[in-house]
Design an enzyme around this catalytic site. Sequence first.
Site, PDB file in Angstrom:
ATOM      1  N   GLY A  40      37.649  20.962  48.062  1.00 33.18           N
ATOM      2  CA  GLY A  40      38.136  21.311  49.388  1.00 33.18           C
ATOM      3  C   GLY A  40      38.997  22.557  49.375  1.00 33.18           C
ATOM      4  O   GLY A  40      38.757  23.492  48.602  1.00 33.18           O
ATOM      5  N   SER A  41      40.025  22.529  50.211  1.00 34.32           N
ATOM      6  CA  SER A  41      40.818  23.735  50.399  1.00 34.32           C
ATOM      7  C   SER A  41      41.528  24.217  49.146  1.00 34.32           C
ATOM      8  O   SER A  41      41.927  25.382  49.081  1.00 34.32           O
ATOM      9  CB  SER A  41      41.847  23.494  51.493  1.00 34.32           C
ATOM     10  N   THR A  42      41.717  23.354  48.166  1.00 34.72           N
ATOM     11  CA  THR A  42      42.394  23.820  46.951  1.00 34.72           C
ATOM     12  C   THR A  42      41.563  24.911  46.272  1.00 34.72           C
ATOM     13  O   THR A  42      42.087  25.720  45.524  1.00 34.72           O
ATOM     14  CB  THR A  42      42.642  22.675  45.944  1.00 34.72           C
ATOM     15  N   PHE A  43      40.263  24.928  46.571  1.00 35.46           N
ATOM     16  CA  PHE A  43      39.409  25.949  45.965  1.00 35.46           C
ATOM     17  C   PHE A  43      39.688  27.329  46.571  1.00 35.46           C
ATOM     18  O   PHE A  43      39.287  28.357  46.024  1.00 35.46           O
ATOM     19  CB  PHE A  43      37.925  25.573  46.156  1.00 35.46           C
ATOM     20  N   LYS A  44      40.390  27.352  47.722  1.00 37.63           N
ATOM     21  CA  LYS A  44      40.722  28.637  48.347  1.00 37.63           C
ATOM     22  C   LYS A  44      41.546  29.506  47.402  1.00 37.63           C
ATOM     23  O   LYS A  44      41.549  30.743  47.521  1.00 37.63           O
ATOM     24  CB  LYS A  44      41.467  28.407  49.661  1.00 37.63           C
TER      25      LYS A  44
END
Lengths: 457, 491
Positions: B220-224
């Site tokens: 999810g957003s942690t991959f940003k």
Amino acid sequence: MTTPVWVPRKRRGAEFFLTVLAVFIGIAAYASVGLGVEGTIPSDTYKLGGALIVVAIATHLVVRRVAPYADPVLLPLVIALNGLGLAMIYRIDLGYQQVNPDWKALANGQLMWTGFGIVAFALVLIVVRDHRRLQALTYTFGFAAIVLLILPLLPGIGRNIRGARIWIGIGPFSFQPGEAAKICLAIFFAGYLVVKRDALALAGRRFAGIDLPRGRDLGPILAGWLLSMGILIFQRDLGSSLLFFGLFVVLLYIATERPGWLVVGALLFAAGAYMGYLAFGHVQVRVNAWLDPFSDPDKNYQVINGLFGLAHGGLLGQGLGQGSPNLTPFGFSDFIAASLGEELGLTGLMAVLMIYGLIVERGLRIALTCRDAFGKLLAAGLALSIAIQVFVVVGGVTRLIPLTGLTTPFLAQGGSSIVMNWAIIGLLLRISDQTRRPAPEISTFESDEATQVVKLS
Amino acid sequence: MNKPIRNLAIACLVMFMALLVNINYVQFVEADSLNAKNGNKRVINEEFSRDRGSILIDGKPIAESVKSKDEYKFQRKYPEGGLYAPLTGYFSYIFGRSALENSENRVLSGSDDRLFVNRVIDLLSNKQPKGGSVEVTIDPLAQKTAAEGLEALGKGTKGAVAAINPKTGAVLAMVTQPSYNPNRLASHDFAKVQKSWEELTTDKNQPMLNRTTQQTLPPGSTFKLVTAAAALEKGVVDDVDDKIKAGARLSFGGGITYTLPNENGGNCGGDRITLEQAMNVSCNVAFGALALKVGQTDLAEQAGKFGFGTDPLADLPMNPSRFTSGDTPLEQPQLAQSGIGQFEVAATPLQMAMVAGGIANDGKVMKPYVVDTVRAPNLRVLDKTQPKTLSEAVSASTARKLQEMMVSTVQVGTATSAQIPGVDVGAKTGTAQSTADRPPYAWFVSYAKDGDDSVAVAVLVESSNTARNEIAGGRLAGPIAKSVMEAVLGK
């Protein structure tokens, strides 16, 4: 002046010394099994030790008495193997008893059968005073071999054990007539080939570069062989088929001195083996177990565990009583080579194989020095039968060749095998005694009696 | 007839030579590989009868062998039960070994070549061979704190916590929930072991799965963080204050009707916002657009530099994290989704801890390890793991920019739950969608620095009793990460 005649020494003293060593190996093995499994020397070591010593002395005396010129090495080799085998069977008994106290010990039975084996050995030596007399009974033995092979197929007395119908049972006793047929066939092959060897080698037509013998010369022996093969196929006994076939081809080669027979034999064998592979499911299972045992660990459990045992033994072995040979099914009979490899290690198993090698070598030496053709063929056949048994069974266990059922001579648990192999040793000693004995002096006019002061009645 | 008999003698010699050569092959050449085969009871029996070495944390055993009265002489015990199960694994008579019990088996069982001299001495002095011991890198307080944090979310919680030291790669915590008690499998009561095994392997919550290294889920957003790193490295964005495309929806043109929305349907605070603000509010549109600009190749390369696609922790069973399955060429919407850690992107908690750790360590990703020291039975050190660099994931300047944004996210963004007074904390939250019929995964990836001490933590909550609309990385996973960082830094 008479030319000096070379007289072989009797060497009974050397035999006695080697026998002492062999007995020591057996007793020491038994004691170390006790030490390894239970931490103490078994309290009945003196019993087994005593029994072995009595056996050794008895056989030694029999040989001294009735076959004084016999080969001095064979008997000690066999006693050493038999003693080792007894110790290993006793060891596996102990292993099973730790898990299942109701396990019926096999070692006692083996000891009893060893006794019978020695009786058979002595009887052969005493009854057969000259092996050449057996030649007169060539066809009798041939007939006997076939009857023996048919016996297990008869309803009532035939027993089907583990997929092979090679046992007969009468009351509590069971016996593998094939083991006896082995000797009978060897005598039959030898006797027949001696008579027909010239005809087989010389008479006949030449066809495609091969001298084919006349049908009437080859016929009876081919028929005998085919019959025995056919029976074995019905009994699903691959090992014995291989043994009899090898015996037949090699003796034919020795008798005729024509290597062409080996080629024909090898081709026939290859064709037969391939057809057997196609026709029989159990052959395919064995071949697959040989090529890749780990592809089906459940089905090949025995082979795999035999290999695990050998690997566990490694170079020097776990020590008698300290491995786990009881994990391998039938580690006391079919797979005793793996059990020995586990507890005595690579070195121990090599020593055992060397003992077998020596037995075969002594047998072939007897064949070489034997003066009559029948004795030559018979001795070579008997030696070869031991070599094939060892090669097939040890090679099968160690995955050199596909596994086929045969017994490891003198080591494996099994009454028929031990009795008949002892009888084979008896025959070999008889032939060697005949061979090494100095020719009787032909002196008609100089009587010993004239020089005797006191004539003993 | 003598010539054929002589030939026969030679043939017999050849047969016996073949047997001798073959048993040499089986018992000498092949012996090691046979002994190492699965299901070799002899070797298992022998191992079971040995004084196996301990697995230690700060000198205290988390796996040890104690004398037993039965035929096997020793019983393997795990004093902490399931807390360290993902590390120790089990040592079972029937089912073999796993995790460190398996990978460090040669030392623990005493058969390691480095223990050869010990074995010879044992042989000569007629002693049973003893195994060496293995000291692991885990911080026991962090481990306990992490486990308690997950347990506090309720009984049915599935999740994992991985913490590493960013400077060395030493794993400081490795917790998975639910776990299992390895004592149940090490028992000598084989009927019970069999029963336990059946229960554990048929449990749909997979208690024997090491979720920190084996469970790959969309980050999810942690991959940003990875997308931002690639954008900064490739010069797509130069600084954290540069304005980038934002807005309420990302459309793709070219006849594609699908548009990529933001998590709560908002517009991230404008059509063009700074990179830092995009990170603070976790703006899907902004990072989707960045991913399109960076391109699939560079994004995949950046992920690879952080460790995606590799299997760096050799001691434990591990599934590599991935950016795409295979080498799928991505369509525009798929690439945009990948940029925000969806579509086929999947990562393990340990991998995400490595991302945070790499950023905290000024761009250098260290190779993670769990075995610190290996000792002989006499405590002589046989091996001490030296930290190794896995890769230079980003330049130091890029790393500092990423740190700045992560710190800002903790101060004013979605990750405020991780604030620790007086400590430099950076973090990124994630709420990853999987399928419509199951709750999203809550992620929290963070690091903390306090003087020379630092720690990177990744928390994953796969499912819990929390109501669906309550699930967000910051709320569920953030406090756990915070408490683990506090435990490591001694706050």
